[in-house]
Design a protein around this motif. Structure first.
Motif, short mmCIF file in Angstrom:
data_model
loop_
_atom_site.label_atom_id
_atom_site.label_comp_id
_atom_site.label_asym_id
_atom_site.label_seq_id
_atom_site.Cartn_x
_atom_site.Cartn_y
_atom_site.Cartn_z
N LEU A 51 -4.00 6.92 -0.75
CA LEU A 51 -3.56 7.57 -1.98
C LEU A 51 -3.85 6.76 -3.23
O LEU A 51 -3.86 7.31 -4.34
CB LEU A 51 -2.07 7.89 -1.89
CG LEU A 51 -1.70 8.89 -0.79
CD1 LEU A 51 -0.20 9.15 -0.79
CD2 LEU A 51 -2.47 10.20 -0.94
N GLU A 52 -4.12 5.48 -3.09
CA GLU A 52 -4.53 4.66 -4.23
C GLU A 52 -6.05 4.50 -4.30
O GLU A 52 -6.56 3.77 -5.16
CB GLU A 52 -3.86 3.28 -4.17
CG GLU A 52 -2.34 3.33 -4.17
CD GLU A 52 -1.76 4.01 -5.38
OE1 GLU A 52 -2.38 3.97 -6.46
OE2 GLU A 52 -0.66 4.61 -5.25
N HIS A 53 -6.77 5.16 -3.41
CA HIS A 53 -8.24 5.23 -3.45
C HIS A 53 -8.89 3.85 -3.34
O HIS A 53 -9.86 3.55 -4.04
CB HIS A 53 -8.72 5.92 -4.74
CG HIS A 53 -8.10 7.25 -5.01
ND1 HIS A 53 -8.32 7.93 -6.20
CD2 HIS A 53 -7.28 8.03 -4.29
CE1 HIS A 53 -7.66 9.07 -6.18
NE2 HIS A 53 -7.02 9.15 -5.02
N ARG A 54 -8.39 3.03 -2.42
CA ARG A 54 -8.90 1.66 -2.33
C ARG A 54 -9.29 1.30 -0.91
O ARG A 54 -8.61 1.66 0.06
CB ARG A 54 -7.86 0.66 -2.86
CG ARG A 54 -7.56 0.86 -4.35
CD ARG A 54 -6.61 -0.19 -4.87
NE ARG A 54 -7.23 -1.50 -5.01
CZ ARG A 54 -7.99 -1.86 -6.05
NH1 ARG A 54 -8.23 -1.01 -7.02
NH2 ARG A 54 -8.49 -3.08 -6.10
N ALA A 87 -12.48 -0.06 -5.45
CA ALA A 87 -11.82 1.14 -5.95
C ALA A 87 -12.76 2.35 -5.87
O ALA A 87 -13.96 2.23 -6.14
CB ALA A 87 -11.36 0.93 -7.38
N ALA A 117 0.84 -1.20 0.00
CA ALA A 117 0.00 0.00 0.00
C ALA A 117 0.87 1.25 0.00
O ALA A 117 1.86 1.34 0.73
CB ALA A 117 -0.91 0.00 1.22
N THR A 118 0.48 2.22 -0.81
CA THR A 118 1.18 3.50 -0.79
C THR A 118 0.98 4.18 0.56
O THR A 118 1.93 4.69 1.16
CB THR A 118 0.66 4.40 -1.92
OG1 THR A 118 0.87 3.75 -3.18
CG2 THR A 118 1.40 5.74 -1.94
N ASP A 178 -6.15 2.06 1.44
CA ASP A 178 -4.95 2.68 0.88
C ASP A 178 -5.38 4.06 0.41
O ASP A 178 -6.01 4.21 -0.65
CB ASP A 178 -4.39 1.84 -0.27
CG ASP A 178 -3.06 2.36 -0.80
OD1 ASP A 178 -2.73 3.54 -0.53
OD2 ASP A 178 -2.35 1.61 -1.49
N SER A 205 -11.22 -6.09 -2.40
CA SER A 205 -10.87 -4.68 -2.56
C SER A 205 -11.93 -3.97 -3.39
O SER A 205 -12.55 -4.58 -4.27
CB SER A 205 -9.50 -4.53 -3.21
OG SER A 205 -8.48 -5.12 -2.44
N HIS A 245 -9.98 -2.07 1.44
CA HIS A 245 -9.64 -3.49 1.49
C HIS A 245 -10.38 -4.18 2.64
O HIS A 245 -10.71 -3.54 3.64
CB HIS A 245 -8.13 -3.68 1.71
CG HIS A 245 -7.26 -3.11 0.66
ND1 HIS A 245 -7.36 -3.46 -0.67
CD2 HIS A 245 -6.25 -2.19 0.73
CE1 HIS A 245 -6.43 -2.82 -1.37
NE2 HIS A 245 -5.76 -2.04 -0.55
N THR A 258 -9.76 9.96 -2.57
CA THR A 258 -9.18 9.37 -1.38
C THR A 258 -10.27 8.83 -0.46
O THR A 258 -11.35 9.38 -0.34
CB THR A 258 -8.33 10.38 -0.60
OG1 THR A 258 -9.14 11.49 -0.21
CG2 THR A 258 -7.15 10.87 -1.43
#
Length: 301
Positions: free
Chosen positions: A41-44, A59, A20-21, A39, A57, A46, A63
């Protein structure tokens, strides 16, 4: 009263090497026996299911930073960049609620969780982690957000509460400072701001926090590869959990007995050399403890 020292019953293990970022937003679902986390910054979003290790996950197009289950409806309450939203993982339905600071265009929401009354508390922060524009909001069951504390922090984290719910703890991450407030349970108002714990340079920066059933605070250390456990009155460090990567971001107790500590981490701002030396950066970790957590409060809306 000084709290007893908890112990670790296992070594920390990486249960999801997600890379994860910016892992964050831990929330244990007792009903699903699963951990939700994000996550940012990756807009996810989990979900890790404990029984079989199933990983799911979702998406988003912006954010997503904090998660709570809903008390009376299926699905989750989540903070997106601008405010609170409702999301149902089963259907994918997303309903945006109040966006309380339209004038602060450079901000995004960060950490948050619900109090015992089912109100969602969430802090905003400068997206670039520089401007002192962060504030703390209380989202009531109707979804409306009220600015309770205009913090002036560049990065906000927390909050968490004392066992008796009379004290709230909230982080000024950049200045390595954790503040305590008197918390009015019925009205959801704050007073009596005071310093509670200041990190030294070798201890990194205070990130996410949680409170166990004995009232001890557990704090993630960004930049110091650890989690620490503290006495709620004296702030004395009782235990340090070492992790194999620098940026430790958030944590929550879970498992059938609420004795497993789940911990998120981040790859963000690590150099190529650091990433090579820290292959589990951005992973989700778990460690068994003698401490018992508290069930996560649910959003009343």
């Amino acid at each position: 009263m000084n709290q007893p020292t908890p112990t670790l019953l296992s070594e920390p293990r990486c249960i999801w090497p997600a890379g994860a970022t910016l892992g964050e937003g831990t929330c244990w679902s007792e009903q699903e026996q699963a951990l939700y986390w994000v996550d940012i910054l990756e807009h996810r979003l989990h979900r890790y299911r404990l029984a079989d290790g199933e990983r799911s996950s979702w998406a988003f197009d912006e954010t997503i930073s904090a998660v709570a289950e809903r008390a009376n409806q299926p699905g989750l309450a989540v903070t997106l960049r601008r405010g609170l939203a409702l999301f149902d993982p089963a259907t994918g339905e997303l309903q945006r609620l109040h966006q309380p600071e339209p004038e602060r265009n450079g901000n995004r929401f960060n950490d948050g969780k619900c109090d015992a009354q089912g109100r969602f508390w969430a802090g905003s922060m400068d997206f670039g982690c520089q401007a002192p524009t962060g504030a703390l909001y209380r989202f009531d069951a109707n979804g409306l957000g009220t600015r309770v504390f205009d913090a002036g922090f560049a990065v906000t984290n927390g909050p968490t509460w004392s066992r008796d719910q009379r004290t709230m703890y909230f982080n000024d991450t950049v200045h390595q400072q954790i503040h305590a407030f008197d918390f009015a349970i019925t009205s959801g108002t704050l007073s009596g701001q005071r310093p509670w714990l200041r990190f030294t340079n070798g201890d990194g920066y205070p990130d996410g926090m949680t409170t166990d059933a004995d009232g001890r605070l557990w704090i993630a250390h960004w930049g110091a590869a650890c989690v620490t456990c503290h006495d709620p009155d004296s702030a004395e460090e009782l235990l340090r959990v070492k992790l194999p990567t620098d940026h430790i971001t958030n944590l929550a107790f879970g498992g059938p007995d609420l004795r497993t500590l789940f911990i998120t981490s981040a790859r963000f701002e690590l150099s190529a050399a650091q990433l090579a030396a820290q292959p589990f950066a951005g992973g989700l970790f778990a460690v068994d403890t003698s401490a018992t957590g508290q069930p996560a409060n649910r959003f009343a809306g």
